[in-house]
Write a protein that holds these residues in place. Structure first.
Motif, PDB file in Angstrom:
ATOM      1  N   ALA A  13      -7.573   5.463  -0.387  1.00  0.00           N
ATOM      2  CA  ALA A  13      -6.634   5.479   0.731  1.00  0.00           C
ATOM      3  C   ALA A  13      -7.435   5.900   1.954  1.00  0.00           C
ATOM      4  O   ALA A  13      -7.994   7.000   1.983  1.00  0.00           O
ATOM      5  CB  ALA A  13      -5.486   6.446   0.466  1.00  0.00           C
ATOM      6  N   LEU A  44      -4.140   1.766  -1.785  1.00  0.00           N
ATOM      7  CA  LEU A  44      -3.173   1.861  -0.691  1.00  0.00           C
ATOM      8  C   LEU A  44      -2.606   0.488  -0.343  1.00  0.00           C
ATOM      9  O   LEU A  44      -1.385   0.330  -0.195  1.00  0.00           O
ATOM     10  CB  LEU A  44      -3.839   2.500   0.530  1.00  0.00           C
ATOM     11  N   LEU A  59       1.372   6.691  -4.441  1.00  0.00           N
ATOM     12  CA  LEU A  59      -0.072   6.622  -4.252  1.00  0.00           C
ATOM     13  C   LEU A  59      -0.710   7.896  -4.792  1.00  0.00           C
ATOM     14  O   LEU A  59      -0.311   9.013  -4.426  1.00  0.00           O
ATOM     15  CB  LEU A  59      -0.382   6.455  -2.764  1.00  0.00           C
ATOM     16  N   SER A  61      -4.203   9.565  -4.741  1.00  0.00           N
ATOM     17  CA  SER A  61      -5.472   9.423  -4.040  1.00  0.00           C
ATOM     18  C   SER A  61      -5.813  10.734  -3.347  1.00  0.00           C
ATOM     19  O   SER A  61      -5.203  11.770  -3.627  1.00  0.00           O
ATOM     20  CB  SER A  61      -5.375   8.268  -3.028  1.00  0.00           C
ATOM     21  N   LEU A  76       2.215   5.474   5.901  1.00  0.00           N
ATOM     22  CA  LEU A  76       2.544   5.030   4.542  1.00  0.00           C
ATOM     23  C   LEU A  76       3.982   5.366   4.181  1.00  0.00           C
ATOM     24  O   LEU A  76       4.692   4.556   3.572  1.00  0.00           O
ATOM     25  CB  LEU A  76       1.592   5.676   3.542  1.00  0.00           C
ATOM     26  N   CYS A  83       4.135   9.466  -1.018  1.00  0.00           N
ATOM     27  CA  CYS A  83       2.872  10.165  -0.762  1.00  0.00           C
ATOM     28  C   CYS A  83       2.883  11.626  -1.210  1.00  0.00           C
ATOM     29  O   CYS A  83       1.966  12.384  -0.874  1.00  0.00           O
ATOM     30  CB  CYS A  83       2.546  10.089   0.733  1.00  0.00           C
TER      31      CYS A  83
END
Length: 296
Positions: A13, A44, A59, A61, A76, A83
């Motif tokens: 990401a 992403l 996500l 990351s 995002l 997230c």
């Protein structure tokens, strides 16, 4: 309350900084053009595309605690990507810089030092909850990209918290294709590669995508999808091999084309589309991406 994801995307990401010039560029050229900055990274990109297609991706990351990291998370979240499970680190958020001309990618540099340094820390929501634990493994689709360090990918291949997951592996670039070797014979893995990446994993150059896909299946892979730009693409498993030709479109961009293909293919299969239809849908979506018809 944190929404419940239906898909996990594990990998990079960062911010994409893409310079595009008309015509053909030679090494050392200095040309007028357009420079864009947008959320990027393989995991992403796929998460954003899946959210656009109606899914609830989370996500997994690493993102810096800098202003660019905050901006990235806000962008995002606005796009429908969960997230809440990101690992935050103290350094600058990762970046990717590329130059493209009318023929495609000239060169690119990925600065993923944050992701590489975070290592297994990004997996805490899967090893200790809330997404999964070794005794309560994740049972849905999981996208894993080749930007992760090789040792971490090898550990993920044997992870009990993904023991029943539908694993979808995508190589970030030919340079990183060999990192996916631990998944070649994994019983739950589907690999998404371009012809060059497939050839590297197969250990020989392949003239076509069907040849590359068939070679990987012969080598023990469960299922492989191989693309080859505007040429024939293939979806191979032990039972059979199907092919399809991408729609012909004018090239406007190349960065993210493979991510668009993979996201559309997974979304089609989650809708229950048969393999041939899912392959056609993925190729059509990728064609719209490279033509500039869809949002980056």
């Amino acid at each position: 309350m944190t929404p419940c994801p239906d898909t996990l995307c594990i990998g990079s990401a960062l911010w994409d900084i893409i310079g595009r010039a008309a015509g053909t560029m030679m090494p050392g050229a200095d040309r007028a053009g357009q420079i864009d900055r947008a959320p990027g990274g393989v995991a992403l990109n796929i998460a954003v595309a899946l959210a656009r297609l109606g899914h609830r991706p989370a996500l997994v990351s690493a993102v810096g605690r800098d202003a660019e990291g905050e901006e990235l998370i806000a962008a995002l979240t606005a796009r429908g990507v969960i997230c809440d499970h990101l690992h935050r680190f103290g350094g600058p958020t990762d970046r990717y810089v590329a130059i493209e001309d009318q023929g495609g990618l000239i060169a690119a540099i990925a600065d993923a030092r944050g992701l590489e340094a975070a290592g297994a820390s990004i997996l805490h929501p899967l090893t200790h909850g809330p997404l999964a634990t070794p005794s309560a493994p994740w049972a849905g689709p999981v996208v894993i990209d080749g930007n992760l360090p090789a040792a971490l990918l090898a550990a993920i291949a044997d992870a009990p918290w993904l023991s029943v997951a539908d694993l979808r592996l995508v190589s970030a670039s030919p340079d990183k294709a060999l990192r996916l070797a631990p998944f070649l014979c994994h019983p739950g893995a589907t690999l998404y590669l371009n012809r060059a990446e497939a050839g590297l994993l197969a250990g020989r150059a392949c003239a076509t995508a069907p040849e590359a896909a068939a070679g990987l299946i012969a080598g023990g892979a469960r299922r492989v999808l191989v693309t080859d730009g505007a040429r024939t693409a293939a979806d191979a498993c032990a039972c059979d091999l199907i092919t399809a030709l991408p729609p012909a479109v004018a090239l406007a961009r190349v960065t993210g084309a493979g991510d668009a293909f993979m996201a559309a293919h997974l979304a089609a299969e989650l809708r229950g589309c048969p393999r041939a239809q899912a392959l056609q849908a993925a190729l059509a979506h990728a064609a719209r991406h490279v033509s500039g018809e869809t949002a980056a």
